[in-house]
Design a protein around this motif. Structure first.
Motif, PDB file in Angstrom:
ATOM      1  N   PHE A 134      11.234  -3.455  -1.679  1.00  0.00           N
ATOM      2  CA  PHE A 134      10.783  -2.138  -1.241  1.00  0.00           C
ATOM      3  C   PHE A 134      11.261  -1.112  -2.266  1.00  0.00           C
ATOM      4  CE2 PHE A 134      10.745   1.784   1.148  1.00  0.00           C
ATOM      5  CZ  PHE A 134       9.590   1.674   1.905  1.00  0.00           C
ATOM      6  N   ASP A 185       0.852  -1.184   0.000  1.00  0.00           N
ATOM      7  CA  ASP A 185       0.000   0.000   0.000  1.00  0.00           C
ATOM      8  C   ASP A 185       0.888   1.233   0.000  1.00  0.00           C
ATOM      9  OD1 ASP A 185      -1.918   1.885   0.239  1.00  0.00           O
ATOM     10  OD2 ASP A 185      -3.015   0.898   1.853  1.00  0.00           O
ATOM     11  N   ALA A 186       1.411   1.552  -1.171  1.00  0.00           N
ATOM     12  CA  ALA A 186       2.406   2.612  -1.292  1.00  0.00           C
ATOM     13  C   ALA A 186       1.831   3.977  -0.958  1.00  0.00           C
ATOM     14  CB  ALA A 186       2.989   2.614  -2.709  1.00  0.00           C
ATOM     15  N   GLU A 228      15.449  -1.339   1.162  1.00  0.00           N
ATOM     16  CA  GLU A 228      15.308  -1.409  -0.299  1.00  0.00           C
ATOM     17  C   GLU A 228      16.484  -2.140  -0.941  1.00  0.00           C
ATOM     18  OE1 GLU A 228      16.127  -0.236  -4.420  1.00  0.00           O
ATOM     19  OE2 GLU A 228      17.304   0.292  -2.650  1.00  0.00           O
ATOM     20  N   VAL A 266      10.883   6.828  -1.483  1.00  0.00           N
ATOM     21  CA  VAL A 266      11.715   7.373  -0.412  1.00  0.00           C
ATOM     22  C   VAL A 266      12.507   8.588  -0.880  1.00  0.00           C
ATOM     23  CG1 VAL A 266      13.591   6.908   1.200  1.00  0.00           C
ATOM     24  CG2 VAL A 266      11.916   5.129   0.718  1.00  0.00           C
ATOM     25  N   PHE A 309      15.008   3.021   5.322  1.00  0.00           N
ATOM     26  CA  PHE A 309      14.233   2.448   4.221  1.00  0.00           C
ATOM     27  C   PHE A 309      15.104   2.133   3.004  1.00  0.00           C
ATOM     28  CE2 PHE A 309      10.681   4.578   6.523  1.00  0.00           C
ATOM     29  CZ  PHE A 309       9.982   3.416   6.825  1.00  0.00           C
ATOM     30  N   GLN A 334      -0.408   4.896   1.299  1.00  0.00           N
ATOM     31  CA  GLN A 334      -0.443   5.147   2.737  1.00  0.00           C
ATOM     32  C   GLN A 334       0.960   5.369   3.279  1.00  0.00           C
ATOM     33  OE1 GLN A 334      -2.669   2.371   5.080  1.00  0.00           O
ATOM     34  NE2 GLN A 334      -4.541   2.625   3.888  1.00  0.00           N
ATOM     35  N   PHE A 335       1.913   4.542   2.818  1.00  0.00           N
ATOM     36  CA  PHE A 335       3.292   4.733   3.264  1.00  0.00           C
ATOM     37  C   PHE A 335       3.806   6.093   2.809  1.00  0.00           C
ATOM     38  CE2 PHE A 335       7.764   4.869   2.209  1.00  0.00           C
ATOM     39  CZ  PHE A 335       8.345   4.532   3.427  1.00  0.00           C
ATOM     40  N   PHE A 336       3.502   6.453   1.578  1.00  0.00           N
ATOM     41  CA  PHE A 336       3.956   7.712   1.011  1.00  0.00           C
ATOM     42  C   PHE A 336       3.485   8.877   1.869  1.00  0.00           C
ATOM     43  CE2 PHE A 336       4.425  11.090  -2.093  1.00  0.00           C
ATOM     44  CZ  PHE A 336       5.519  10.693  -2.851  1.00  0.00           C
ATOM     45  N   GLN A 337       2.224   8.857   2.239  1.00  0.00           N
ATOM     46  CA  GLN A 337       1.669   9.929   3.067  1.00  0.00           C
ATOM     47  C   GLN A 337       2.352   9.959   4.424  1.00  0.00           C
ATOM     48  OE1 GLN A 337      -0.408  12.335   2.134  1.00  0.00           O
ATOM     49  NE2 GLN A 337      -0.093  13.239   4.160  1.00  0.00           N
ATOM     50  N   TRP A 338       2.560   8.767   5.008  1.00  0.00           N
ATOM     51  CA  TRP A 338       3.246   8.698   6.303  1.00  0.00           C
ATOM     52  C   TRP A 338       4.659   9.244   6.191  1.00  0.00           C
ATOM     53  CZ3 TRP A 338       7.783   6.424   7.779  1.00  0.00           C
ATOM     54  CH2 TRP A 338       8.033   6.377   9.156  1.00  0.00           C
ATOM     55  N   PHE A 339       5.352   8.893   5.107  1.00  0.00           N
ATOM     56  CA  PHE A 339       6.722   9.348   4.936  1.00  0.00           C
ATOM     57  C   PHE A 339       6.782  10.864   4.766  1.00  0.00           C
ATOM     58  CE2 PHE A 339      10.602  10.227   2.533  1.00  0.00           C
ATOM     59  CZ  PHE A 339      11.538   9.531   3.300  1.00  0.00           C
TER      60      PHE A 339
END
Length: 221
Positions: free
Chosen positions: A37, A7-8, A31, A42, A27, A10-15
């Motif tokens: 990853f 779920d990129a 990767e 990132v 990260f 959601q991760f993107f928003q968190w990052f």
């Protein structure tokens, strides 16, 4: 597509909300190891935040983002290198054939491809392999299996990772000039396929140069 891996979005928003040099490093270690990853979620956003001075990541510098990402990639590559060195070729292939290996997106064909690539091009393949999708994460394995000199491995890995992270950071810089934060993930995902082709193009150019140089030296003799 990035979303097909995990779920990129959601991760993107968190990052974006928590970006820091530490997270870039961690990260990128992930990767560059055997865990699938995408570095595309990132480095570009970290560079974007550094250039726009927005969010937590606004305290970062784009050049340091590249340096930290490259150090993380080197550490992740060392994980694969030493695992291959200590465990050995039979266990590596057994892992590639296992369900867990397949869950990590590693199979025998990919390992054989990386190993054949390494055997064909020698130490320089460690540099070129860092630029080519599907080879990037696995090129450290044949280097470890073949007991490549660790200093040589570190130099070529660092150079390859530096070039690739420079490309990703340049994308982040370009997006900072043309894209709003709300559209950032969509644009990074859109340009991901172009990044893939850039990686292939750089790899082809490097191989062509090596072949040309080898032919020229042979002709001079």
């Amino acid at each position: 597509m990035l979303a097909a891996i995990f779920d990129a979005s959601q991760f993107f928003q968190w990052f974006i909300e928590n970006a820091s040099y530490l997270f870039v490093f961690v990260f990128m270690v992930i990767e560059s190891s055997f865990i699938p990853f995408p570095s595309e979620v990132v480095v570009p956003p970290a560079a974007y935040l550094a250039c726009t001075n927005t969010g937590v990541g606004g305290d970062m510098n784009i050049y340091m983002v590249v340096v930290v990402a490259t150090l993380g990639a080197l550490c992740g590559a060392f994980i694969n290198y030493y695992l291959a060195l200590w465990i050995g070729r039979p266990v590596v292939y057994k892992f590639a054939d296992s369900r867990f290996g397949h869950a990590c997106l590693i199979d025998r064909a990919k390992v054989e491809k990386a190993e054949a690539y390494f055997d064909k091009h020698g130490a320089i393949s460690t540099f070129i392999g860092r630029l080519i999708p599907a080879i990037r994460q696995l090129i450290s394995i044949p280097a470890g299996i073949s007991r490549m000199n660790v200093g040589t491995f570190a130099i070529f890995t660092t150079l390859g990772a530096l070039v690739w992270n420079g490309v990703l950071a340049a994308l982040g810089y370009w997006l900072s000039l043309h894209v709003s934060p709300e559209m950032l993930f969509q644009k990074v995902e859109e340009y991901n396929k172009y990044l893939t082709w850039i990686g292939y193009a750089i790899g082809i150019l490097c191989v062509a140069y090596i072949c040309w140089n080898a032919f020229r030296k042979k002709k001079e003799k």
